[in-house]
Write an enzyme that holds these catalytic residues in place. Structure first.
Site, PDB file in Angstrom:
ATOM      1  N   ASP A  51      30.840  56.804  48.087  1.00 45.41           N
ATOM      2  CA  ASP A  51      31.806  56.170  47.177  1.00 45.41           C
ATOM      3  C   ASP A  51      31.479  56.487  45.718  1.00 45.41           C
ATOM      4  O   ASP A  51      30.319  56.405  45.306  1.00 45.41           O
ATOM      5  CB  ASP A  51      31.778  54.661  47.343  1.00 45.41           C
ATOM      6  CG  ASP A  51      32.164  54.192  48.743  1.00 45.41           C
ATOM      7  OD1 ASP A  51      31.829  54.880  49.719  1.00 45.41           O
ATOM      8  OD2 ASP A  51      32.785  53.122  48.845  1.00 45.41           O
ATOM      9  N   HIS A  53      34.258  55.493  43.207  1.00 39.10           N
ATOM     10  CA  HIS A  53      35.014  54.375  42.628  1.00 39.10           C
ATOM     11  C   HIS A  53      35.321  54.500  41.141  1.00 39.10           C
ATOM     12  O   HIS A  53      35.067  53.580  40.361  1.00 39.10           O
ATOM     13  CB  HIS A  53      34.279  53.062  42.897  1.00 39.10           C
ATOM     14  CG  HIS A  53      34.476  52.549  44.294  1.00 39.10           C
ATOM     15  ND1 HIS A  53      35.701  52.137  44.769  1.00 39.10           N
ATOM     16  CD2 HIS A  53      33.608  52.416  45.322  1.00 39.10           C
ATOM     17  CE1 HIS A  53      35.576  51.744  46.024  1.00 39.10           C
ATOM     18  NE2 HIS A  53      34.312  51.922  46.400  1.00 39.10           N
ATOM     19  N   ASP A  79      36.861  56.868  48.843  1.00 36.67           N
ATOM     20  CA  ASP A  79      36.772  55.833  47.816  1.00 36.67           C
ATOM     21  C   ASP A  79      36.507  56.443  46.446  1.00 36.67           C
ATOM     22  O   ASP A  79      35.465  56.234  45.819  1.00 36.67           O
ATOM     23  CB  ASP A  79      35.724  54.777  48.180  1.00 36.67           C
ATOM     24  CG  ASP A  79      36.270  53.733  49.144  1.00 36.67           C
ATOM     25  OD1 ASP A  79      37.339  53.975  49.748  1.00 36.67           O
ATOM     26  OD2 ASP A  79      35.634  52.672  49.302  1.00 36.67           O
ATOM     27  N   ASP A  82      39.514  52.824  42.163  1.00 33.61           N
ATOM     28  CA  ASP A  82      39.381  51.362  42.145  1.00 33.61           C
ATOM     29  C   ASP A  82      38.021  50.918  41.640  1.00 33.61           C
ATOM     30  O   ASP A  82      36.980  51.489  41.974  1.00 33.61           O
ATOM     31  CB  ASP A  82      39.647  50.737  43.517  1.00 33.61           C
ATOM     32  CG  ASP A  82      41.127  50.759  43.894  1.00 33.61           C
ATOM     33  OD1 ASP A  82      41.960  50.887  42.987  1.00 33.61           O
ATOM     34  OD2 ASP A  82      41.430  50.651  45.097  1.00 33.61           O
ATOM     35  N   ARG A  83      38.082  49.878  40.809  1.00 36.96           N
ATOM     36  CA  ARG A  83      36.920  49.195  40.239  1.00 36.96           C
ATOM     37  C   ARG A  83      36.279  49.907  39.044  1.00 36.96           C
ATOM     38  O   ARG A  83      35.672  49.258  38.208  1.00 36.96           O
ATOM     39  CB  ARG A  83      35.857  48.921  41.306  1.00 36.96           C
ATOM     40  CG  ARG A  83      36.280  47.857  42.318  1.00 36.96           C
ATOM     41  CD  ARG A  83      35.045  47.133  42.843  1.00 36.96           C
ATOM     42  NE  ARG A  83      35.432  45.943  43.574  1.00 36.96           N
ATOM     43  CZ  ARG A  83      35.642  45.915  44.893  1.00 36.96           C
ATOM     44  NH1 ARG A  83      35.499  47.026  45.588  1.00 36.96           N
ATOM     45  NH2 ARG A  83      35.981  44.798  45.485  1.00 36.96           N
ATOM     46  N   ASN A 111      38.860  53.796  52.564  1.00 38.82           N
ATOM     47  CA  ASN A 111      39.772  52.655  52.691  1.00 38.82           C
ATOM     48  C   ASN A 111      40.504  52.341  51.387  1.00 38.82           C
ATOM     49  O   ASN A 111      41.558  51.694  51.405  1.00 38.82           O
ATOM     50  CB  ASN A 111      39.024  51.413  53.190  1.00 38.82           C
ATOM     51  CG  ASN A 111      37.938  50.951  52.243  1.00 38.82           C
ATOM     52  OD1 ASN A 111      36.998  51.686  51.955  1.00 38.82           O
ATOM     53  ND2 ASN A 111      38.045  49.732  51.751  1.00 38.82           N
ATOM     54  N   HIS A 112      39.971  52.795  50.252  1.00 38.00           N
ATOM     55  CA  HIS A 112      40.664  52.559  48.978  1.00 38.00           C
ATOM     56  C   HIS A 112      41.753  53.590  48.687  1.00 38.00           C
ATOM     57  O   HIS A 112      42.505  53.417  47.722  1.00 38.00           O
ATOM     58  CB  HIS A 112      39.658  52.518  47.827  1.00 38.00           C
ATOM     59  CG  HIS A 112      39.010  51.176  47.675  1.00 38.00           C
ATOM     60  ND1 HIS A 112      39.429  50.224  46.785  1.00 38.00           N
ATOM     61  CD2 HIS A 112      37.975  50.617  48.351  1.00 38.00           C
ATOM     62  CE1 HIS A 112      38.685  49.145  46.892  1.00 38.00           C
ATOM     63  NE2 HIS A 112      37.790  49.356  47.839  1.00 38.00           N
ATOM     64  N   HIS A 161      34.203  57.920  56.454  1.00 36.91           N
ATOM     65  CA  HIS A 161      34.013  56.931  55.388  1.00 36.91           C
ATOM     66  C   HIS A 161      33.373  55.652  55.916  1.00 36.91           C
ATOM     67  O   HIS A 161      32.361  55.180  55.409  1.00 36.91           O
ATOM     68  CB  HIS A 161      35.332  56.592  54.705  1.00 36.91           C
ATOM     69  CG  HIS A 161      35.153  55.569  53.622  1.00 36.91           C
ATOM     70  ND1 HIS A 161      34.546  55.872  52.437  1.00 36.91           N
ATOM     71  CD2 HIS A 161      35.435  54.237  53.576  1.00 36.91           C
ATOM     72  CE1 HIS A 161      34.471  54.769  51.686  1.00 36.91           C
ATOM     73  NE2 HIS A 161      34.993  53.775  52.353  1.00 36.91           N
ATOM     74  N   ARG A 208      35.114  41.782  57.193  1.00 35.55           N
ATOM     75  CA  ARG A 208      36.087  42.355  56.260  1.00 35.55           C
ATOM     76  C   ARG A 208      37.527  42.090  56.691  1.00 35.55           C
ATOM     77  O   ARG A 208      38.466  42.396  55.951  1.00 35.55           O
ATOM     78  CB  ARG A 208      35.882  43.874  56.157  1.00 35.55           C
ATOM     79  CG  ARG A 208      34.556  44.334  55.566  1.00 35.55           C
ATOM     80  CD  ARG A 208      34.545  45.848  55.502  1.00 35.55           C
ATOM     81  NE  ARG A 208      33.282  46.444  55.109  1.00 35.55           N
ATOM     82  CZ  ARG A 208      32.953  46.791  53.866  1.00 35.55           C
ATOM     83  NH1 ARG A 208      33.797  46.572  52.875  1.00 35.55           N
ATOM     84  NH2 ARG A 208      31.788  47.366  53.619  1.00 35.55           N
ATOM     85  N   HIS A 235      30.853  53.675  52.304  1.00 35.82           N
ATOM     86  CA  HIS A 235      31.579  52.414  52.485  1.00 35.82           C
ATOM     87  C   HIS A 235      30.805  51.151  52.125  1.00 35.82           C
ATOM     88  O   HIS A 235      31.410  50.136  51.804  1.00 35.82           O
ATOM     89  CB  HIS A 235      32.070  52.329  53.935  1.00 35.82           C
ATOM     90  CG  HIS A 235      33.055  51.240  54.210  1.00 35.82           C
ATOM     91  ND1 HIS A 235      34.111  50.957  53.377  1.00 35.82           N
ATOM     92  CD2 HIS A 235      33.168  50.375  55.259  1.00 35.82           C
ATOM     93  CE1 HIS A 235      34.834  49.983  53.903  1.00 35.82           C
ATOM     94  NE2 HIS A 235      34.276  49.594  55.038  1.00 35.82           N
TER      95      HIS A 235
END
Length: 306
Positions: A51, A53, A79, A82-83, A111-112, A161, A208, A235
């Site tokens: 990740d 991000h 990923d 995001d963030r 997943n993002h 992932h 989750r 992940h």
């Protein structure tokens, strides 16, 4: 590819491309991704990245440490957005690298990489702030729908992932998934993006509320059936940058140092040589003198499970 080279020069300075240019790049990279299987075959040596991000300056640090593409072959496990403060610049740079050197960089879906998640955790809002509309977000979401779901390095190391699924025993089953869509909330597709390893045997419900928890016995069975040696996934935040599970049968690589600019963790990339020996190259966040913080980005996006 002169136009892509010029885009890469701008992007490495953290400069935005025009909306029309991004639309063109996304359209062209989809044609490249269409030729890739749900399970990509990747040669060794290769450097595997977890990740990132949207931590753009830490992505540049990865290329400083691991080598620039195309000199180094890269496999990213998803990923990308995001963030972070620079989700847009991060995914644009990686997309341009994929377009420029498609055989030297592989981008898997995390997943993002979905419409639903990016509307909550920062990417959508950032695009609207920087371009005044959501059009660029929609271009990248279409690209996300074409990203492969997994990869196998040199016929031996399965990369994904998230993790395994109770509905999949053979890699050939993954090849049959219709990936060209928004990820569903359950089923094999979701499991590959969301699942996590667990100390409990078998498959169990995940906290989750997506994917499963999977135990050592499930990994042993999956590896045996498919003639594989190990599983490499991302992940999950690892404070030490990586984590070894199940006596070395599975490993997690995490590549976003000081995640969310507050977690205080180090990160790593996993360097796999031609003999499939692996080494986790641990690194810290890019120095302050090599990063910027955009105005209006101080507010944190919502938490779920970091």
């Amino acid at each position: 590819m002169d136009d892509v080279d010029k885009c890469l020069e701008k992007l490495k300075r953290c400069e935005l491309l025009s909306q029309a240019t991004i639309k063109d790049i996304c359209t062209r990279v989809i044609d490249v991704l269409l030729d890739e299987s749900n399970v990509c075959e990747v040669d060794a040596p290769v450097t595997v990245v977890g990740d990132v991000h949207g931590q753009f300056y830490d992505l540049l640090e990865i290329f400083q440490i691991g080598g620039e593409c195309p000199d180094t072959r890269y496999l990213f496990l998803g990923d990308y957005v995001d963030r972070g403060h620079f989700n847009l610049e991060t995914i644009t740079l990686l997309t341009c690298l994929k377009l420029r050197w498609p055989d030297r960089i592989t981008l898997l879906r995390g997943n993002h990489e979905s419409r639903q998640i990016t509307q909550v955790y920062g990417f959508y809002k950032e695009v609207v702030q920087k371009y005044g509309s959501a059009d660029v977000w929609s271009y990248f979401c279409e690209v996300f729908d074409y990203l492969p779901l997994s990869a196998i390095i040199a016929g031996k190391i399965f990369c994904v992932h998230g993790g395994l699924s109770p509905a999949v025993l053979s890699v050939d089953q993954i090849k049959l998934i219709d990936r060209f869509r928004e990820p569903p909330s359950e089923g094999v597709f979701a499991d590959l993006l969301w699942s996590d390893p667990s100390d409990r045997d078998g498959f169990n419900l995940s906290q989750r509320n997506a994917g499963h928890l999977f135990g050592k016995d499930t990994v042993e069975r999956f590896l045996h059936v498919n003639g594989l040696s190990t599983v490499l996934r991302a992940h999950q935040l690892c404070m030490e940058g990586y984590q070894i599970h199940f006596d070395g049968l599975l490993a997690t690589v995490w590549s976003a140092p000081n995640y969310c600019y507050r977690c205080g963790n180090v990160a790593s990339i996993c360097e796999i040589d031609a003999s499939l020996n692996r080494e986790f190259n641990v690194f810290s966040a890019a120095p302050e003198d090599r990063r910027e913080v955009p105005s209006g980005q101080a507010k944190q996006v919502p938490d779920y499970f970091l």
